[in-house]
Design a protein around this motif. Structure first.
Motif, mmCIF file in Angstrom:
data_model
loop_
_atom_site.group_PDB
_atom_site.id
_atom_site.type_symbol
_atom_site.label_atom_id
_atom_site.label_comp_id
_atom_site.label_asym_id
_atom_site.label_seq_id
_atom_site.Cartn_x
_atom_site.Cartn_y
_atom_site.Cartn_z
ATOM 1 N N LEU A 120 20.663 -2.556 13.710
ATOM 2 C CA LEU A 120 21.302 -2.659 15.025
ATOM 3 C C LEU A 120 22.655 -1.955 15.033
ATOM 4 O O LEU A 120 23.011 -1.282 16.012
ATOM 5 C CB LEU A 120 21.450 -4.130 15.421
ATOM 6 C CG LEU A 120 20.138 -4.872 15.707
ATOM 7 C CD1 LEU A 120 20.405 -6.345 15.980
ATOM 8 C CD2 LEU A 120 19.407 -4.243 16.889
ATOM 9 N N ASP A 121 23.410 -2.092 13.953
ATOM 10 C CA ASP A 121 24.682 -1.360 13.859
ATOM 11 C C ASP A 121 24.440 0.145 13.875
ATOM 12 O O ASP A 121 25.195 0.905 14.489
ATOM 13 C CB ASP A 121 25.431 -1.746 12.575
ATOM 14 C CG ASP A 121 26.217 -3.044 12.739
ATOM 15 O OD1 ASP A 121 26.313 -3.541 13.875
ATOM 16 O OD2 ASP A 121 26.726 -3.567 11.720
ATOM 17 N N GLY A 122 23.366 0.586 13.214
ATOM 18 C CA GLY A 122 23.063 2.013 13.177
ATOM 19 C C GLY A 122 22.628 2.569 14.519
ATOM 20 O O GLY A 122 22.762 3.776 14.766
ATOM 21 N N LEU A 123 22.110 1.721 15.400
ATOM 22 C CA LEU A 123 21.689 2.167 16.724
ATOM 23 C C LEU A 123 22.863 2.319 17.695
ATOM 24 O O LEU A 123 22.751 3.042 18.686
ATOM 25 C CB LEU A 123 20.683 1.169 17.325
ATOM 26 C CG LEU A 123 19.307 1.100 16.670
ATOM 27 C CD1 LEU A 123 18.480 -0.026 17.289
ATOM 28 C CD2 LEU A 123 18.566 2.429 16.820
ATOM 29 N N ARG A 124 23.972 1.654 17.385
ATOM 30 C CA ARG A 124 25.097 1.683 18.316
ATOM 31 C C ARG A 124 25.786 3.049 18.301
ATOM 32 O O ARG A 124 25.823 3.732 17.273
ATOM 33 C CB ARG A 124 26.087 0.576 17.975
ATOM 34 C CG ARG A 124 25.503 -0.819 18.188
ATOM 35 C CD ARG A 124 26.532 -1.919 18.025
ATOM 36 N NE ARG A 124 25.916 -3.207 18.286
ATOM 37 C CZ ARG A 124 25.478 -4.050 17.352
ATOM 38 N NH1 ARG A 124 25.592 -3.723 16.074
ATOM 39 N NH2 ARG A 124 24.911 -5.187 17.687
ATOM 40 N N PRO A 125 26.359 3.444 19.435
ATOM 41 C CA PRO A 125 26.977 4.775 19.519
ATOM 42 C C PRO A 125 28.316 4.894 18.797
ATOM 43 O O PRO A 125 28.750 6.009 18.487
ATOM 44 C CB PRO A 125 27.156 4.986 21.029
ATOM 45 C CG PRO A 125 27.207 3.615 21.611
ATOM 46 C CD PRO A 125 26.340 2.754 20.743
ATOM 47 N N ASP A 126 28.959 3.774 18.509
ATOM 48 C CA ASP A 126 30.280 3.827 17.864
ATOM 49 C C ASP A 126 30.190 4.498 16.502
ATOM 50 O O ASP A 126 29.461 4.049 15.619
ATOM 51 C CB ASP A 126 30.855 2.410 17.689
ATOM 52 C CG ASP A 126 30.922 1.652 19.005
ATOM 53 O OD1 ASP A 126 30.964 2.317 20.054
ATOM 54 O OD2 ASP A 126 30.924 0.410 18.968
ATOM 55 N N GLY A 127 30.948 5.552 16.319
ATOM 56 C CA GLY A 127 30.999 6.236 15.033
ATOM 57 C C GLY A 127 29.738 6.986 14.668
ATOM 58 O O GLY A 127 29.559 7.382 13.501
ATOM 59 N N ALA A 128 28.843 7.209 15.621
ATOM 60 C CA ALA A 128 27.576 7.886 15.322
ATOM 61 C C ALA A 128 27.813 9.338 14.920
ATOM 62 O O ALA A 128 28.648 10.033 15.487
ATOM 63 C CB ALA A 128 26.651 7.826 16.539
ATOM 64 N N ARG A 129 27.055 9.789 13.939
ATOM 65 C CA ARG A 129 27.077 11.185 13.511
ATOM 66 C C ARG A 129 25.739 11.833 13.859
ATOM 67 O O ARG A 129 24.746 11.143 14.073
ATOM 68 C CB ARG A 129 27.332 11.286 12.006
ATOM 69 C CG ARG A 129 28.657 10.678 11.577
ATOM 70 C CD ARG A 129 28.841 10.815 10.075
ATOM 71 N NE ARG A 129 30.091 10.219 9.628
ATOM 72 C CZ ARG A 129 30.508 10.218 8.367
ATOM 73 N NH1 ARG A 129 29.739 10.782 7.417
ATOM 74 N NH2 ARG A 129 31.648 9.655 8.036
ATOM 75 N N ASN A 130 25.717 13.144 13.877
ATOM 76 C CA ASN A 130 24.472 13.843 14.182
ATOM 77 C C ASN A 130 23.383 13.480 13.175
ATOM 78 O O ASN A 130 23.626 13.450 11.961
ATOM 79 C CB ASN A 130 24.692 15.359 14.169
ATOM 80 C CG ASN A 130 25.528 15.820 15.344
ATOM 81 O OD1 ASN A 130 25.553 15.177 16.391
ATOM 82 N ND2 ASN A 130 26.216 16.944 15.179
#
Length: 204
Positions: A183-193
């Motif tokens: 769920l943390d990985g799905l969030r847009p915060d701090g997302a990388r390509n």
């Protein structure tokens, strides 16, 4: 008319009990579970099982159809939730919890032709579409990263319990840790390509 409805209700209840007993037996014994042991667990005769299902593969197909319809119904019930991100998180949590309780690893032994004959692919596709709708709404609200797709999330549905499976008996709630990471990985915060394109839809 009342008697007919009662008979139909009794038949539906008996079928649910049979599928529940079969799923429990397959979970404990794997695909080698016998119709005789399933019937005994359900409290019915072996012949009654075969009156409902032509073979063990057909029984397996009925179990997976039932589970897919359940997940699809859950996704559809969450489709109108005001907070689409929370709805998607609730769906993934419920999906993982049900997989933890109701492993379907035995299906690897089922005849693919029977699964197709039983309409499993159609039910699965309806479930996929319901999940895709959840993902689209969550993405539209900015609750998940813009490059996450419906097929991504469908594949992630199995991830928490699959990753935790080697330690499932010693730590039955370990899957919750990996769900939180997902769920943390799905969030847009701090997302990388992301380093690879999304999987195709429909999934194979």
């Amino acid at each position: 008319m009342t008697e007919t409805r009662t008979l139909r209700a009794d038949a539906a209840r008996n079928r649910r009990e049979l599928l529940r007993a079969a799923a429990d037996e397959f979970r404990e014994r794997g695909p080698d579970a016998s119709i005789e042991s399933i019937a005994r667990r359900a409290g019915i005769g072996k012949g009654t099982v075969f009156r409902h299902f032509a073979s063990k593969d057909h029984l397996m197909a009925a179990i997976v159809t039932d589970r897919l319809e359940d997940l699809g119904g859950l996704a559809e019930s969450l489709a109108g939730a005001p907070d689409a991100g929370a709805a998607l998180a609730d769906f993934l949590a419920a999906s993982a919890e049900r997989q933890q309780e109701q492993s379907m690893a035995f299906l690897a032994a089922a005849d693919p032709a029977v699964l197709r004959e039983a309409g499993v692919e159609e039910v699965r596709e309806r479930m996929f579409q319901a999940v895709y709708a959840l993902v689209d709404r969550a993405r539209g609200q900015g609750a998940i990263r813009a490059d996450v797709t419906g097929p991504d999330v469908v594949l992630l549905m199995c991830a928490p319990t699959h990753v935790a499976e080697p330690l499932a008996k010693a730590s039955p709630d370990l899957w919750r840790r990996y769900l939180a990471i997902i769920l943390d990985g799905l969030r847009p915060d701090g997302a990388r390509n992301l380093p690879h394109p999304a999987p195709p839809a429909p999934l194979p």
